[in-house]
Write an enzyme that holds these catalytic residues in place. Structure first.
Site, PDB file in Angstrom:
ATOM      1  CD  GLU A 103      -2.991  -1.170   2.398  1.00  0.00           C
ATOM      2  OE1 GLU A 103      -2.697  -0.256   3.236  1.00  0.00           O
ATOM      3  OE2 GLU A 103      -3.836  -1.872   2.434  1.00  0.00           O
ATOM      4  CD  GLU A 146      -3.717  -5.560   3.379  1.00  0.00           C
ATOM      5  OE1 GLU A 146      -4.872  -4.734   3.886  1.00  0.00           O
ATOM      6  OE2 GLU A 146      -2.544  -5.655   3.577  1.00  0.00           O
TER       7      GLU A 146
HETATM    8  O1  IFM Z   1      -4.314  -3.205   9.080  1.00  0.00           O
HETATM    9  C1  IFM Z   1      -4.145  -2.629   7.666  1.00  0.00           C
HETATM   10  C2  IFM Z   1      -3.096  -3.237   6.994  1.00  0.00           C
HETATM   11  O2  IFM Z   1      -1.816  -3.100   7.732  1.00  0.00           O
HETATM   12  C3  IFM Z   1      -2.934  -2.550   5.588  1.00  0.00           C
HETATM   13  N1  IFM Z   1      -4.392  -2.581   4.863  1.00  0.00           N
HETATM   14  C4  IFM Z   1      -5.344  -1.996   5.499  1.00  0.00           C
HETATM   15  C5  IFM Z   1      -5.374  -2.881   6.906  1.00  0.00           C
HETATM   16  C6  IFM Z   1      -6.721  -2.401   7.649  1.00  0.00           C
HETATM   17  O3  IFM Z   1      -6.608  -0.952   7.892  1.00  0.00           O
END
Ligand code: IFM
Length: 442
Positions: free
Chosen positions: A169, A353
């Site tokens: 990210e 994710e």
């Molecule tokens: O916990 C985070 C993760 O570290 C990165 N993506 C989003 C998740 C939820 O906020």
């Protein structure tokens, strides 16, 4: 109660996994890791709820075998995890902490022993404090430092990894952390942001080059996306949404796949980018074998007074998670179709994710998180819709295996399929974990 679509509802070979990250679960205080900018950010009043840090977290550092057993018993095919730069190189450069590297070595072997594919992310946000002192992501040298770290990991683990992505990210590392100031290092400065975001792209491309040179294969990138919608049907809201979308959704993927930055971002960034930035695109566009999408929510965008980018978020009508994020599964299919059309073409895509925060509590030793099951079911159905529309989606990772350190939210945002009692550190699989296990039965 909603059921999750079973494995059989997806194409043959579709991969299911669970995701975590180092600082959020390991316990950074163990094993000789060096200080990171998250430790100092959290120690500064007002940055993190309760000034909580990842010093102990879920103590995955000592309990990793139990945790990998949980991944395997759920029927997952793969486990997405990250390496902490400061655990391996406590000063960010120079001497290796052998204990830290050994930890990841054991972890990878532990995954393979359980028949799980190790999906590594090299950097998930815990920059060594020593590099932060030198300007961190604002310093162009960070690309080389990151390349050197990448080489160490590649030489030790590369023969056993299933996939590798350099940076998780980059929008969060760049914009959220240098423009909005909500994550470490907590800056609010456009010049810092423009430089950090460009250096993130350069570091990504540099790492891909190092990995290829070391013979590591199945390389990708992981970016986060939001479904950006105008708060109202006015030209001003549409224009603000285009700017928001260009910063959030287009900047990194456009750099990696098309070798350029969006015009809407250059409107704000041009005077602040480092000299000669255009010459870095041959490195940034290093070919990728797959692309990972992290998706959680939709945003309603309106114009705001003041300097560029002049955007504001408005509340939307959909149900929200415990962190106030609107639940919008159709945004996921929309984004998948769009990203394939505009950028990734035939490159395989993964949801790297997806998940939700809820106020999960144990009652009589059980956690009945029906809301999470419904969330996962709806997003898996959105994946199926995208596949039916021709998107080459090859897998889905749930965020997250365990309740963990949710950055500025401290331990209050619970995303796990497995409940963690942060006093006793006891793990208790939630109803969502059992629902996943049922859906993944062969
Ligand atoms: O916990 C985070 C993760 O570290 C990165 N993506 C989003 C998740 C939820 O906020």
């Amino acid at each position: 109660m909603t059921a999750l679509p079973p494995r059989q509802a997806f194409p043959q070979g579709f991969l299911f996994g669970a995701a975590t990250s180092s600082y959020q679960i390991e316990g950074h205080g163990f094993g000789g890791a060096g200080p990171t900018h998250w430790d100092t950010f959290a120690a500064t009043p007002g940055n993190v709820k309760g000034a909580e840090t990842g010093a102990r977290a879920c103590d995955h550092y000592h309990r990793w075998a139990e945790d990998l057993d949980l991944v395997a018993a759920a029927g997952f095919d793969s486990y997405r995890f990250s390496t902490s730069w400061a655990r391996v190189l406590p000063e960010g450069r120079g001497a290796v902490n052998a204990e830290g590297l050994d930890f990841y070595d054991r972890l990878v072997d532990g995954l393979l022993e359980r028949g799980l594919k190790p999906a590594l992310t090299l950097y998930h946000w815990e920059l060594p404090a020593a590099l932060s002192d030198l300007g961190g992501w604002r310093n162009r040298d960070v690309a080389q430092w990151f390349g050197d770290f990448t080489r160490i990991i590649a030489q030790r683990l590369g023969d056993r990894l299933w996939s590798v992505a350099p940076i998780n990210e980059p929008w969060c590392v760049g914009w959220l952390s240098h423009f909005l100031g909500l994550h470490a290092p907590g800056l609010r400065d456009i010049r810092a942001t423009a430089r950090a975001m460009h250096h993130l792209c350069l570091a990504h491309g540099t790492a891909i080059g190092v990995l290829r040179a070391e013979g590591v294969s199945n390389l990708g990138a992981v970016c986060n996306f939001e479904y950006a919608l105008p708060a109202e049907d006015t030209p001003e809201c549409h224009a603000a949404t285009r700017r928001y979308d260009a910063i959030f959704n287009r900047f990194f993927i456009e750099a990696m796949f098309l070798g350029r930055y969006p015009e809407e971002v250059l409107e704000g960034f041009a005077p602040h980018l480092p000299k000669g930035w255009e010459q870095d695109f041959p490195t940034i566009t290093a070919p990728l074998d797959w692309f990972g999408i992290n998706y959680y929510t939709a945003k309603r965008i309106a114009p705001a007074p003041g300097p560029w980018p002049g955007t504001a978020e408005r509340p939307g009508p959909l149900p929200q998670t415990a962190l106030g994020w609107e639940i919008c599964p159709e945004g996921l299919s929309h984004l998948l179709i769009r990203l394939r059309r505009d950028y990734t073409g035939t490159t395989p895509l993964y949801i790297t994710e997806n998940g939700m925060a809820a106020e999960d509590r144990l009652r009589d030793g059980r956690c009945l998180d029906a809301d999470r099951i419904a969330y996962l079911a709806a997003h898996l159905q959105a994946c199926r819709a995208a596949i039916a529309a021709g998107v080459p989606l090859a897998g889905y990772y749930a965020w997250s295996l365990l309740d963990n350190y949710e950055w500025a939210e401290g331990y209050s945002g619970r995303f796990g399929l497995v409940h963690v009692d942060f006093e006793s550190l006891q793990r208790t699989p939630k109803a969502s974990y059992h629902a996943v296990r049922k859906a993944l039965e062969r």
